[in-house]
Every structure is written in structure tokens, then in C-alpha cells.
Design an enzyme around this catalytic site. Structure first.
Site, PDB file in Angstrom:
ATOM      1  N   HIS A  30      -0.483   0.918  -9.864  1.00 39.58           N
ATOM      2  CA  HIS A  30       0.529   0.560  -8.862  1.00 39.58           C
ATOM      3  C   HIS A  30       1.594   1.647  -8.865  1.00 39.58           C
ATOM      4  O   HIS A  30       2.257   1.843  -9.883  1.00 39.58           O
ATOM      5  CB  HIS A  30       1.173  -0.782  -9.201  1.00 39.58           C
ATOM      6  CG  HIS A  30       0.183  -1.913  -9.201  1.00 39.58           C
ATOM      7  ND1 HIS A  30      -0.103  -2.652  -8.079  1.00 39.58           N
ATOM      8  CD2 HIS A  30      -0.616  -2.406 -10.185  1.00 39.58           C
ATOM      9  CE1 HIS A  30      -1.018  -3.561  -8.367  1.00 39.58           C
ATOM     10  NE2 HIS A  30      -1.354  -3.438  -9.641  1.00 39.58           N
ATOM     11  N   VAL A  31       1.730   2.337  -7.731  1.00 46.75           N
ATOM     12  CA  VAL A  31       2.788   3.365  -7.672  1.00 46.75           C
ATOM     13  C   VAL A  31       3.949   2.927  -6.768  1.00 46.75           C
ATOM     14  O   VAL A  31       4.838   3.725  -6.483  1.00 46.75           O
ATOM     15  CB  VAL A  31       2.241   4.759  -7.266  1.00 46.75           C
ATOM     16  CG1 VAL A  31       1.297   5.296  -8.342  1.00 46.75           C
ATOM     17  CG2 VAL A  31       1.574   4.740  -5.915  1.00 46.75           C
ATOM     18  N   ARG A  32       3.902   1.649  -6.357  1.00 45.61           N
ATOM     19  CA  ARG A  32       5.028   1.066  -5.599  1.00 45.61           C
ATOM     20  C   ARG A  32       5.334   1.811  -4.305  1.00 45.61           C
ATOM     21  O   ARG A  32       4.469   2.483  -3.757  1.00 45.61           O
ATOM     22  CB  ARG A  32       6.268   0.956  -6.490  1.00 45.61           C
ATOM     23  CG  ARG A  32       6.028   0.210  -7.812  1.00 45.61           C
ATOM     24  CD  ARG A  32       5.424  -1.153  -7.615  1.00 45.61           C
ATOM     25  NE  ARG A  32       5.383  -1.934  -8.850  1.00 45.61           N
ATOM     26  CZ  ARG A  32       4.542  -2.932  -9.068  1.00 45.61           C
ATOM     27  NH1 ARG A  32       3.640  -3.272  -8.172  1.00 45.61           N
ATOM     28  NH2 ARG A  32       4.570  -3.603 -10.180  1.00 45.61           N
ATOM     29  N   HIS A  92      -9.201  -5.747 -14.329  1.00 44.36           N
ATOM     30  CA  HIS A  92      -8.440  -6.207 -15.503  1.00 44.36           C
ATOM     31  C   HIS A  92      -8.959  -7.509 -16.101  1.00 44.36           C
ATOM     32  O   HIS A  92      -8.242  -8.505 -16.164  1.00 44.36           O
ATOM     33  CB  HIS A  92      -6.942  -6.301 -15.200  1.00 44.36           C
ATOM     34  CG  HIS A  92      -6.573  -6.906 -13.860  1.00 44.36           C
ATOM     35  ND1 HIS A  92      -7.041  -8.116 -13.429  1.00 44.36           N
ATOM     36  CD2 HIS A  92      -5.789  -6.450 -12.865  1.00 44.36           C
ATOM     37  CE1 HIS A  92      -6.547  -8.380 -12.229  1.00 44.36           C
ATOM     38  NE2 HIS A  92      -5.787  -7.374 -11.861  1.00 44.36           N
ATOM     39  N   HIS A 129      -6.946   1.859 -11.447  1.00 43.54           N
ATOM     40  CA  HIS A 129      -6.139   0.706 -11.005  1.00 43.54           C
ATOM     41  C   HIS A 129      -4.677   0.992 -11.351  1.00 43.54           C
ATOM     42  O   HIS A 129      -4.233   0.747 -12.476  1.00 43.54           O
ATOM     43  CB  HIS A 129      -6.599  -0.574 -11.714  1.00 43.54           C
ATOM     44  CG  HIS A 129      -5.924  -1.808 -11.207  1.00 43.54           C
ATOM     45  ND1 HIS A 129      -6.621  -2.961 -10.899  1.00 43.54           N
ATOM     46  CD2 HIS A 129      -4.629  -2.099 -10.959  1.00 43.54           C
ATOM     47  CE1 HIS A 129      -5.771  -3.887 -10.491  1.00 43.54           C
ATOM     48  NE2 HIS A 129      -4.548  -3.379 -10.528  1.00 43.54           N
ATOM     49  N   ASP A 151      -4.033  -1.077 -14.558  1.00 44.26           N
ATOM     50  CA  ASP A 151      -3.155  -2.054 -13.901  1.00 44.26           C
ATOM     51  C   ASP A 151      -1.703  -1.766 -14.254  1.00 44.26           C
ATOM     52  O   ASP A 151      -0.891  -2.678 -14.418  1.00 44.26           O
ATOM     53  CB  ASP A 151      -3.523  -3.493 -14.249  1.00 44.26           C
ATOM     54  CG  ASP A 151      -2.819  -4.499 -13.337  1.00 44.26           C
ATOM     55  OD1 ASP A 151      -2.341  -4.087 -12.262  1.00 44.26           O
ATOM     56  OD2 ASP A 151      -2.759  -5.683 -13.703  1.00 44.26           O
ATOM     57  N   LYS A 172      -9.033  -4.041  -1.460  1.00 41.12           N
ATOM     58  CA  LYS A 172      -8.786  -4.880  -2.626  1.00 41.12           C
ATOM     59  C   LYS A 172      -8.640  -6.333  -2.215  1.00 41.12           C
ATOM     60  O   LYS A 172      -7.888  -6.649  -1.285  1.00 41.12           O
ATOM     61  CB  LYS A 172      -7.490  -4.395  -3.307  1.00 41.12           C
ATOM     62  CG  LYS A 172      -6.928  -5.322  -4.374  1.00 41.12           C
ATOM     63  CD  LYS A 172      -7.491  -5.032  -5.743  1.00 41.12           C
ATOM     64  CE  LYS A 172      -7.010  -6.040  -6.780  1.00 41.12           C
ATOM     65  NZ  LYS A 172      -5.862  -5.570  -7.530  1.00 41.12           N
TER      66      LYS A 172
HETATM   67  O1  DOR Z   1       0.624  -8.240 -13.871  1.00 39.21           O
HETATM   68  C1  DOR Z   1       0.337  -7.786 -12.754  1.00 39.21           C
HETATM   69  N1  DOR Z   1       1.219  -7.085 -12.020  1.00 39.21           N
HETATM   70  N2  DOR Z   1      -0.875  -8.028 -12.269  1.00 39.21           N
HETATM   71  C2  DOR Z   1      -1.209  -7.673 -11.026  1.00 39.21           C
HETATM   72  O2  DOR Z   1      -2.311  -7.928 -10.649  1.00 39.21           O
HETATM   73  C3  DOR Z   1      -0.213  -7.049 -10.120  1.00 39.21           C
HETATM   74  C4  DOR Z   1       0.822  -6.380 -10.850  1.00 39.21           C
HETATM   75  C5  DOR Z   1       2.019  -5.916 -10.041  1.00 39.21           C
HETATM   76  O3  DOR Z   1       1.832  -5.417  -8.933  1.00 39.21           O
HETATM   77  O4  DOR Z   1       3.131  -6.010 -10.559  1.00 39.21           O
HETATM   78 ZN    ZN Z   2      -2.879  -4.561 -10.349  1.00 35.87          ZN
END
Ligand code: DOR
Ligand code: ZN
Length: 345
Positions: A16-18, A177, A14, A253, A99
Site C-alpha cells: 500500500h503506497v497510499r 496475506h 502486496h 501487505d 483486487k
Molecule cells: O491490515 C490491513 N491494512 N489489511 C489490509 O488488508 C489493508 C491494510 C490497509 O490498507 O491499511
Molecule cells: Zn493489503
């Protein structure tokens, strides 16, 4: 106590690579120690990765960013417009899953599945989920009901994943998470009974042993603010116990934000932890869990997602270091604090 250790490369299911250039920076950060990452589909707000064209373009960038030693497994965003045909096309293209973000539950979740659909699934939504089951795709869930009181959001979602598990017995479901003792208990119960359900736990929720007191007890720590929020110490204790159980594995996450959107009015939720894997080693050592580290960081996800093992190790040294206030322009979790373990080349 050891002062050096090696593990197989991790699997962070899980991340996030933006978007844009950030993909290259953030992908490389995880690829330094992961053989596999599961890439979240919420870049390019508001739509996210919701068409095959966007998927293909994003996957190309993620692959280039991760290099030859780390596979970015791709997810797409489930929306009210996701059709069984799109699900089948995604499966043919090698997408790992769709997702489910309840609409409005967290950063860039807008346009996700309306809360009302979760409680009373319309037939078009069921058809899409059936197609996912038939195609053997994974359903990662952001397990919060956005319209509930903030600390009841995960509690009120339990009914949703429980019903999904019963109604789609072969669909592989991951409750992402998790932060509550109740979620631990229910996922463990279903997994033990043979349902294809697991949950991920983040490094930051395992770190915050005093729950909410650790992120706003004596002042607000924006770098520790995330969704779902860290709640009670009893919840943290349940997460720590869960680490020993096969139903739970790492999904960091890891969610970077720049200082301008973290330290501001209405700061963004998200803890950027991928840059500090030594914090998990610290937590596991502190709580006597080192024997479970490899299962948690690598093996269980490998079995559930059916991933091939790759050679290579990650090295950690017990060497005190201060987490910088900023790394590559982003605010790391524990910015400015000292950690006893760090990853070394
Ligand atoms: O805290 C979080 N930030 N929870 C998420 O589910 C998404 C994430 C984000 O993309 O910044
Ligand atoms: Zn997330």
C-alpha cells in the site's frame, strides 16, 4: 552464522503506497530494495482505483515514486460495477489484476464485492471474472468474510477461493496475506494439483510466533494490529513451514498509518513493514530458513507473475539497530524495538 548477506532485489507483491505526497515517500521506501511491487488499489477512499482515469493518474505517480529500478505493477479495485469492458480496457493498458476486497473486510474496502456475491455469484460477476480469465489478469483476494466472527473470517473464505479455483481453472488467483494453517493446507493442495493459485505471506505474520499473544497478549500493540489478525501459534507454525513451498511468496501487505490513526480510538489495521526488510532476514535466520529466502522474496513471484529478472542486489548486515518510533511520519511495525539485521546501502 553469517553477519553479512546479499540477495537479488526483492519482489513485494502486496504493497500500500497510499495517495498524494505519501506515494512518493512510500514508493521510494520499497524501491530501495524491490525490483517489482504490486500496488494495492485502495487509496482515495471510498472509491479506490476503479476507473481507467484514476488508474492512469495513480500509475504515473507510482512510477515516478519508484524510479527506474522498481516497477510498480498496478491493480484495480473489483466492485459490483466492474464490467467485462473495463476488464478488457485495463488489460490493454497493462494492468496486472483486479483486487477483490469483500465489502467492509478491511481499511478502505468499502464498495468492494458484497459477501453475498461471494457465496452465490450473480451472472454479471461471473462474466467479469471470465473476462479476467480470458485477458490473463491476476485475481488477488483479500480472503476474509467480513460478516463472520473475526477469527473465522479467513476460515469461512476457504470455500470461496476453492470454488473460484475450480470454476476458473485458468484464472491466476492469489490468496493474500494468509494467516491460518487451514488456508496454507488448502492453497498448497490446489497448487500441487496444478491449479493456478498461490498465496502471499507477510513479514509481520511470520514474525508473530505467539500469534495473537504477540499483538495483544500483554497489552495492545497497535503497530502489530492488522487484517487478517495474527491468530494461533499453530497457524504461525504452518506459515513458517509454508515458506519452503513453491505455492507461497512474499506480499508484505505493508500498510502504513500515521500515529494519529494508529494510536487512537478505533485504530486502523495495518502493519508498516516495508521500511524494515531486515526483520524478514531475522525471522528466516532464527528459524533456519535462510536457504529459502531468495525463492520466497523474489523467484516464486517472478515465475507466477512472469516478471523479468533485473540486476542488482540488496545488502544486509548483522548490526543491531532500534526501529524508530516514527519513520517519515508513519508508525513502523516493531516501533521502538531492536532488530539484529538491517539493510545497508
Ligand atoms: O491490515 C490491513 N491494512 N489489511 C489490509 O488488508 C489493508 C491494510 C490497509 O490498507 O491499511
Ligand atoms: Zn493489503
Amino acid at each position: 552464522m553469517p553477519d553479512y548477506m546479499e540477495t537479488p532485489r526483492w519482489r513485494d507483491m502486496h504493497v500500500h503506497v497510499r495517495e498524494g505526497d505519501a506515494v512518493y515517500t512510500l514508493g521510494a521506501v520499497s524501491a530501495a530494495y524491490c525490483s517489482d511491487i504490486l500496488v494495492m488499489p485502495n487509496p482515495f477512499p471510498p472509491h479506490g482505483i476503479d476507473t481507467m482515469e484514476r488508474l492512469e493518474a495513480y500509475r504515473k505517480e507510482c512510477r515516478a515514486a519508484c524510479g527506474p529500478n522498481c516497477t510498480p505493477h498496478m491493480t484495480m479495485k473489483l466492485t459490483p460495477n466492474t464490467t467485462p469492458d473495463l476488464v478488457r480496457a485495463a488489460a490493454r493498458a497493462g494492468v496486472t489484476g483486479f483486487k477483490l476486497y469483500p465489502d467492509g473486510a478491511t481499511t478502505n474496502s468499502h464498495g468492494g464485492i458484497p459477501q453475498e456475491w461471494l457465496l452465490n455469484r450473480p451472472s454479471i460477476f461471473n462474466e467479469t471474472l471470465h473476462a479476467m480469465q480470458e485477458e490473463d489478469l491476476v485475481l488477488p483476494l483479500h480472503g476474509e468474510m467480513p460478516k463472520s466472527f473475526v477469527w473465522d473470517r479467513e476460515k469461512h473464505f476457504v470455500e470461496v477461493f476453492w470454488n473460484l479455483a475450480w470454476d476458473f481453472r485458468k484464472l491466476r488467483i492469489v490468496v493474500e496475506h494468509i494467516t491460518t494453517a487451514e488456508a496454507v493446507d488448502k492453497v498448497q493442495h490446489l497448487a500441487t494439483a496444478g491449479f493456478a493459485i498461490r498465496a502471499t505471506i507477510t513479514m509481520h505474520h511470520l514474525w508473530m510466533e505467539n500469534g495473537a499473544s504477540d499483538w495483544h497478549g500483554d497489552g495492545l500493540y497497535p503497530d502489530r494490529y492488522c487484517k487478517p489478525e495474527a491468530k494461533r501459534p499453530e497457524d504461525w507454525q504452518a506459515l513458517i513451514r509454508a515458506v519452503k513451498n513453491d505455492a507461497f511468496f512474499l506480499g508484505s501487505d505493508s500498510a502504513p498509518h500515521v500515529p494519529g490513526t494508529k494510536y487512537c480510538y478505533k485504530g486502523c489495521a495495518g502493519c508498516w513493514t516495508a521500511c524494515t526488510p531486515g526483520m524478514l532476514v531475522t525471522t528466516f535466520e532464527k528459524h533456519g530458513l535462510l536457504d529459502h529466502l531468495v525463492e520466497f522474496t523474489s523467484r516464486r513471484a517472478g515465475r507466477f507473475y512472469r516478471l523479468d529478472d533485473r540486476p542488482g542486489v540488496v545488502k544486509f548486515r548483522k548490526e543491531s539497530w532500534q526501529v524508530p518510533k516514527e519513520i517519515a511520519g508513519y508508525t513502523p511495525f516493531l516501533a521502538g524495538e531492536t532488530l539484529p539485521w538491517r539493510m545497508v546501502p
